[in-house]
Design a protein around this motif. Structure first.
Motif, PDB file in Angstrom:
ATOM      1  N   VAL A 109       0.575  -1.322  -0.233  1.00  0.00           N
ATOM      2  CA  VAL A 109      -0.466   0.017  -0.350  1.00  0.00           C
ATOM      3  C   VAL A 109       1.089   0.706  -0.079  1.00  0.00           C
ATOM      4  N   VAL A 110       0.294   2.609  -0.870  1.00  0.00           N
ATOM      5  CA  VAL A 110       1.577   3.630  -0.927  1.00  0.00           C
ATOM      6  C   VAL A 110       0.483   4.384  -1.249  1.00  0.00           C
ATOM      7  N   GLY A 111       0.734   6.293  -0.636  1.00  0.00           N
ATOM      8  CA  GLY A 111       0.020   6.940  -1.048  1.00  0.00           C
ATOM      9  C   GLY A 111       0.453   8.218  -0.280  1.00  0.00           C
ATOM     10  N   ASN A 112      -0.147   9.109  -1.063  1.00  0.00           N
ATOM     11  CA  ASN A 112       0.829  10.079  -0.554  1.00  0.00           C
ATOM     12  C   ASN A 112      -1.433  10.621   0.201  1.00  0.00           C
ATOM     13  N   LEU A 113      -0.492  10.366   1.712  1.00  0.00           N
ATOM     14  CA  LEU A 113      -2.488  10.727   2.058  1.00  0.00           C
ATOM     15  C   LEU A 113      -3.291  12.416   2.974  1.00  0.00           C
ATOM     16  N   PRO A 114      -4.181  12.221   2.271  1.00  0.00           N
ATOM     17  CA  PRO A 114      -4.527  14.016   2.956  1.00  0.00           C
ATOM     18  C   PRO A 114      -4.537  13.882   4.069  1.00  0.00           C
ATOM     19  N   TYR A 115      -3.704  15.110   4.585  1.00  0.00           N
ATOM     20  CA  TYR A 115      -3.007  15.885   6.317  1.00  0.00           C
ATOM     21  C   TYR A 115      -4.907  15.143   7.127  1.00  0.00           C
ATOM     22  N   ASN A 116      -5.936  15.856   6.419  1.00  0.00           N
ATOM     23  CA  ASN A 116      -6.808  15.671   6.818  1.00  0.00           C
ATOM     24  C   ASN A 116      -7.254  14.910   7.310  1.00  0.00           C
ATOM     25  N   ILE A 117      -7.422  13.228   6.743  1.00  0.00           N
ATOM     26  CA  ILE A 117      -8.173  12.525   7.634  1.00  0.00           C
ATOM     27  C   ILE A 117      -6.989  10.988   7.805  1.00  0.00           C
ATOM     28  N   SER A 118      -5.894  11.173   8.131  1.00  0.00           N
ATOM     29  CA  SER A 118      -4.336  10.690   8.309  1.00  0.00           C
ATOM     30  C   SER A 118      -4.672  10.170   9.495  1.00  0.00           C
ATOM     31  N   THR A 119      -5.035  10.719  10.431  1.00  0.00           N
ATOM     32  CA  THR A 119      -5.021   9.341  11.200  1.00  0.00           C
ATOM     33  C   THR A 119      -6.091   8.358  11.308  1.00  0.00           C
ATOM     34  N   PRO A 120      -7.341   9.103  11.501  1.00  0.00           N
ATOM     35  CA  PRO A 120      -8.263   7.418  10.925  1.00  0.00           C
ATOM     36  C   PRO A 120      -7.996   7.030   9.632  1.00  0.00           C
ATOM     37  N   ILE A 121      -7.806   7.139   9.229  1.00  0.00           N
ATOM     38  CA  ILE A 121      -6.487   6.557   7.510  1.00  0.00           C
ATOM     39  C   ILE A 121      -5.380   5.346   8.035  1.00  0.00           C
ATOM     40  N   LEU A 122      -5.179   5.626   8.546  1.00  0.00           N
ATOM     41  CA  LEU A 122      -3.801   4.672   9.379  1.00  0.00           C
ATOM     42  C   LEU A 122      -4.441   3.881  10.179  1.00  0.00           C
ATOM     43  N   PHE A 123      -5.222   3.855  11.699  1.00  0.00           N
ATOM     44  CA  PHE A 123      -6.249   2.777  12.025  1.00  0.00           C
ATOM     45  C   PHE A 123      -6.893   2.193  11.099  1.00  0.00           C
ATOM     46  N   HIS A 124      -8.009   2.437  10.322  1.00  0.00           N
ATOM     47  CA  HIS A 124      -8.607   1.587   9.526  1.00  0.00           C
ATOM     48  C   HIS A 124      -7.704   0.848   8.491  1.00  0.00           C
ATOM     49  N   LEU A 125      -6.124   1.445   8.050  1.00  0.00           N
ATOM     50  CA  LEU A 125      -5.683   0.366   7.412  1.00  0.00           C
ATOM     51  C   LEU A 125      -4.495  -0.774   8.672  1.00  0.00           C
ATOM     52  N   ALA A 126      -4.591  -0.751   9.127  1.00  0.00           N
ATOM     53  CA  ALA A 126      -4.053  -0.910  10.547  1.00  0.00           C
ATOM     54  C   ALA A 126      -4.664  -2.614  11.030  1.00  0.00           C
ATOM     55  N   GLY A 127      -5.901  -2.854  10.542  1.00  0.00           N
ATOM     56  CA  GLY A 127      -6.738  -3.311  10.626  1.00  0.00           C
ATOM     57  C   GLY A 127      -7.044  -4.784   9.418  1.00  0.00           C
ATOM     58  N   PHE A 128      -6.323  -4.262   7.978  1.00  0.00           N
ATOM     59  CA  PHE A 128      -5.822  -4.804   7.430  1.00  0.00           C
ATOM     60  C   PHE A 128      -4.193  -5.455   7.411  1.00  0.00           C
ATOM     61  N   ALA A 129      -3.837  -4.791   8.130  1.00  0.00           N
ATOM     62  CA  ALA A 129      -2.125  -5.813   8.097  1.00  0.00           C
ATOM     63  C   ALA A 129      -1.811  -7.198   8.300  1.00  0.00           C
ATOM     64  N   GLU A 130      -2.474  -8.033   8.296  1.00  0.00           N
ATOM     65  CA  GLU A 130      -2.323  -9.644   7.986  1.00  0.00           C
ATOM     66  C   GLU A 130      -2.555  -9.850   6.267  1.00  0.00           C
TER      67      GLU A 130
END
Length: 267
Positions: A109-130
């Motif tokens: 997964v790669v990306g220039n993450l939008p600053y306004n949603i960076s923290t929630p998107i990191l928590f969302h992605l952590a759920g797919f770590a496996e």
């Protein structure tokens, strides 16, 4: 002025759009990602395609998640479906497991993450770590410093603990505002996150760990005795060998896991 015209597209403030435009920075990021032909990769928020083009060139095929319909129309005009699969919608709600990510072809997964949603998107992605091999993102430097922070530092908090529990983290390099159009007011950084193997995780109840960490950092000035009152008492601190007078930012990830597992065992 809410929008910024760049290459015929108006950068939208509500989507937190800042488009990467510096060729040297783009090259450096792609070299850092090291895409290999045939790998399964998804780019979040491809924007005007600054990273999309070189990624497709090296991979052969790329998945992207994009919310802006104007940008989606542009991408469709530029790339055939054999090179690019577009998933229209919000990355915060996207099911990254739907892209596969089997053992023989784990998802990158790669990306220039939008600053306004960076923290929630990191928590969302952590759920797919496996399902994931690694994630490489460009984020506001201030957020990256929190992600990689060590215990006892000002930046260390809930984000640091929860991400470092799940991933091996590394800050690669900084990207100045001038590399974007429109230029953001802040410095950016590139961060890499590689999921830790399941046997290294250690928490018997990850949801409980999350609640304990959230409580510990909920009121930063308060001691563990106060912030973790609903989870542990004096006898528990003794059993864990922890000083109840400490604050949350002094505890390592392993110590938070030990508290959570102590609570799980006691139940």
């Amino acid at each position: 002025m809410h929008d910024f015209d760049t290459d015929g597209h108006r950068a939208r403030k509500r989507f937190g759009q800042n488009f990467l435009s510096d060729p040297n920075t783009i090259r450096r990021i792609i070299d850092g990602i090291r895409p290999q032909a045939g790998e399964r990769m998804v780019e979040i928020g491809p924007g005007l395609g600054a990273m999309t083009a070189p990624l497709i060139e090296r991979l052969g095929h790329l998945h992207v998640v994009e919310i802006d319909r104007d940008l989606i129309a542009r991408l469709r005009e530029t790339y055939p479906p054999t090179q690019l699969t577009i998933h229209e919608g919000d990355a915060l709600k996207f099911d990254f497991a739907s892209l596969g990510g089997e053992e023989e072809k784990p998802l990158r997964v790669v990306g220039n993450l939008p600053y306004n949603i960076s923290t929630p998107i990191l928590f969302h992605l952590a759920g797919f770590a496996e399902h994931v091999k690694d994630m490489t993102f460009m984020l506001q430097k201030e957020v990256v410093m929190r992600m990689v922070a060590a215990p006892g530092t000002e930046e260390y908090g809930r984000l640091s603990v929860m991400l470092q529990y799940r991933f091996r983290m590394g800050r690669l390099f900084d990207v100045p505002p001038g590399a974007f159009r429109p230029a953001p007011k802040v410095m950016s950084s590139i961060v890499r996150m590689a999921p830790l193997p399941p046997e290294e995780l250690g928490a018997q109840d990850e949801a409980l760990l999350g609640r304990i960490v959230t409580a510990a950092f909920g009121q930063r000035r308060k001691t563990l005795k106060n912030t973790l009152r609903e989870f542990v008492g004096e006898a528990d601190f003794d059993a864990l060998g922890l000083d109840p007078g400490l604050r949350g930012e002094k505890l390592s990830v392993a110590q938070f896991v030990a508290i959570a597992n102590h609570c799980s065992a006691r139940r």
